[in-house]
Design an enzyme around this catalytic site. Sequence first.
Site, PDB file in Angstrom:
ATOM      1  N   ARG A 129       0.843  -1.205   0.000  1.00  0.00           N
ATOM      2  CA  ARG A 129       0.000   0.000   0.000  1.00  0.00           C
ATOM      3  C   ARG A 129       0.877   1.254   0.000  1.00  0.00           C
ATOM      4  O   ARG A 129       0.587   2.235  -0.662  1.00  0.00           O
ATOM      5  CB  ARG A 129      -0.968   0.001   1.197  1.00  0.00           C
ATOM      6  CG  ARG A 129      -1.679   1.331   1.375  1.00  0.00           C
ATOM      7  CD  ARG A 129      -2.936   1.294   2.246  1.00  0.00           C
ATOM      8  NE  ARG A 129      -2.877   0.420   3.381  1.00  0.00           N
ATOM      9  CZ  ARG A 129      -2.151   0.639   4.484  1.00  0.00           C
ATOM     10  NH1 ARG A 129      -1.428   1.737   4.610  1.00  0.00           N
ATOM     11  NH2 ARG A 129      -2.156  -0.238   5.467  1.00  0.00           N
TER      12      ARG A 129
ATOM     13  N   ASP B 138      -9.321  18.853 -14.230  1.00  0.00           N
ATOM     14  CA  ASP B 138      -9.661  17.491 -14.630  1.00  0.00           C
ATOM     15  C   ASP B 138      -9.525  17.438 -16.158  1.00  0.00           C
ATOM     16  O   ASP B 138     -10.336  17.985 -16.886  1.00  0.00           O
ATOM     17  CB  ASP B 138     -11.085  17.167 -14.173  1.00  0.00           C
ATOM     18  CG  ASP B 138     -11.531  15.747 -14.542  1.00  0.00           C
ATOM     19  OD1 ASP B 138     -10.908  15.143 -15.429  1.00  0.00           O
ATOM     20  OD2 ASP B 138     -12.510  15.270 -13.947  1.00  0.00           O
TER      21      ASP B 138
ATOM     22  N   LYS C 160     -10.734   6.175 -18.665  1.00  0.00           N
ATOM     23  CA  LYS C 160     -11.131   6.663 -19.981  1.00  0.00           C
ATOM     24  C   LYS C 160      -9.959   6.520 -20.977  1.00  0.00           C
ATOM     25  O   LYS C 160      -9.550   5.414 -21.233  1.00  0.00           O
ATOM     26  CB  LYS C 160     -11.641   8.096 -19.848  1.00  0.00           C
ATOM     27  CG  LYS C 160     -12.591   8.320 -18.647  1.00  0.00           C
ATOM     28  CD  LYS C 160     -13.876   7.518 -18.746  1.00  0.00           C
ATOM     29  CE  LYS C 160     -14.678   7.485 -17.444  1.00  0.00           C
ATOM     30  NZ  LYS C 160     -14.970   8.766 -16.825  1.00  0.00           N
TER      31      LYS C 160
ATOM     32  N   TYR D  58     -18.340  16.301 -14.648  1.00  0.00           N
ATOM     33  CA  TYR D  58     -18.767  14.905 -14.584  1.00  0.00           C
ATOM     34  C   TYR D  58     -19.693  14.739 -13.363  1.00  0.00           C
ATOM     35  O   TYR D  58     -19.394  15.245 -12.278  1.00  0.00           O
ATOM     36  CB  TYR D  58     -17.528  14.027 -14.448  1.00  0.00           C
ATOM     37  CG  TYR D  58     -17.841  12.573 -14.261  1.00  0.00           C
ATOM     38  CD1 TYR D  58     -18.254  11.793 -15.329  1.00  0.00           C
ATOM     39  CD2 TYR D  58     -17.725  11.982 -13.015  1.00  0.00           C
ATOM     40  CE1 TYR D  58     -18.546  10.461 -15.154  1.00  0.00           C
ATOM     41  CE2 TYR D  58     -18.012  10.642 -12.832  1.00  0.00           C
ATOM     42  CZ  TYR D  58     -18.424   9.885 -13.909  1.00  0.00           C
ATOM     43  OH  TYR D  58     -18.710   8.566 -13.727  1.00  0.00           O
TER      44      TYR D  58
HETATM   45  C1  LIG Z   1     -15.282   9.235 -15.538  1.00  0.00           C
HETATM   46  C2  LIG Z   1     -14.857  10.573 -15.083  1.00  0.00           C
HETATM   47  C3  LIG Z   1     -14.520  10.811 -13.743  1.00  0.00           C
HETATM   48  C4  LIG Z   1     -14.653   9.738 -12.679  1.00  0.00           C
HETATM   49  O1  LIG Z   1     -13.734   8.717 -12.862  1.00  0.00           O
HETATM   50  P1  LIG Z   1     -13.997   7.187 -12.432  1.00  0.00           P
HETATM   51  O2  LIG Z   1     -12.787   6.502 -12.929  1.00  0.00           O
HETATM   52  O3  LIG Z   1     -15.273   6.757 -13.086  1.00  0.00           O
HETATM   53  O4  LIG Z   1     -14.107   7.179 -10.944  1.00  0.00           O
HETATM   54  C5  LIG Z   1     -14.100  12.078 -13.404  1.00  0.00           C
HETATM   55  N1  LIG Z   1     -14.031  13.075 -14.306  1.00  0.00           N
HETATM   56  C6  LIG Z   1     -14.363  12.888 -15.597  1.00  0.00           C
HETATM   57  C7  LIG Z   1     -14.268  14.020 -16.545  1.00  0.00           C
HETATM   58  C8  LIG Z   1     -14.793  11.640 -16.025  1.00  0.00           C
HETATM   59  O5  LIG Z   1     -15.146  11.461 -17.306  1.00  0.00           O
END
Ligand SMILES: *Cc1c(COP(=O)(O)O)cnc(C)c1O
Length: 393
Positions: free
Chosen positions: A52, A176, A201, A104
């Site tokens: 961890r 983000d 993604k 998101y």
């Molecule tokens: C999918 C997504 C998240 C969240 O991520 P997870 O891997 O599903 O927890 C955050 N920000 C954006 C822009 C996303 O598309």
Amino acid sequence: MNLKNRAALSTRVIHAGQDPDLATGAVVPPLYTATTYVQDGIGKNRGFDYSRSGNPTRQRVEACLADLENAAAAFVFPSGLSAAATMLATLQPGARILAHEDLYGGVYRLLAQVSPAMSGNTVDFVDFSDTDAVAAAAPGADLLWFETPSNPLLKVVDIEAVARIARKAGAVSVCDSTFASPCGQLPLDFGIDVVMHSATKFLGGHSDLLGGVLSVSDRAPQGLADRIHYLQNALGAVMTPSDCALLMRSLRTLALRVERQSATATRLARMLSERREELGVVQVIYPGLPDHPGHHIAARQMANFGALISLRLAGDLARVERVLTSTRLFLFAVSLGSVESLIQHPASLTHAAVAPQHRDRIDIGQNLIRLSVGCEAPEDLEQDIVHALTGHS
Ligand SMILES: *Cc1c(COP(=O)(O)O)cnc(C)c1O
């Protein structure tokens, strides 16, 4: 291998953090599944004690991601949301957060519901594509949080302007950058403190792994990277070694995938926009189209315009559902950035967690659909979407 500022990203995705294994010469870094490590004496070990706190496979992928993002350090998490939650845990209780109104859905829920309840934080939402509004609301904020391009409306935020506003207000800035990936934009180069990604993604790119990343600038407030490192271990928010290895393998094709996906998306967006009337489309939203309000900023700060296209459809909900369920290649499924193309309905899926009043305010209606363009042949994708929109090909 430190390739920072020396090699193109398409080279760095294949070599950064990926030197052949010293012991064996293996070209692919080994996967270390061990949870614990033999100690050579009290306080003496070979850099690891418990998985961890540190793991060689994780270290490799973190080194690669830091290099790609031009960051001082990068940290991987078991999901994008756990990366976001760990970032919020760096704040003092009662902090003031200023966030983009188009986010998101899960991040919106974290900011608007979880963080106020757990830490007494207050959150204000403004449209970050309006930098005057951000500048007016920023004084007194501890954290500025935004996405660009944003989800699902693909609003483009002037990254450099927001970084400047944050610095002036003494706030930490987080971008983000999930929708762009490091092959689309490098927010730290514009003065942002921390870049966040959902590695689920584009970085993963094959719809088979969940993950998140925080990459910290060398210009970020002193101690921030150490604090995130501390919290990654203290909260236990770590990616499994096998997912780290899978992520590393995926990163090697990131540049190829994003280049292809973005080129196809540009072609599809142009076609859809030109044939709007015939196809029953009210609006095509894509930062690469000259009529997109953020087009000039996107052209300045992005290396490509990305693989996401949003459409407002003409007609009623029954028609929207018919379109969503009659594509053959675009799969009706949530998520984005993968090699297979996806089509989704934000109001009932990604943004179901967003309060209906907030959805109405920012105009995420029932007729909005979002396409994530994959790596299939462009002409097949074109035929597929035209078929779904017209009922014939
Ligand atoms: C999918 C997504 C998240 C969240 O991520 P997870 O891997 O599903 O927890 C955050 N920000 C954006 C822009 C996303 O598309």
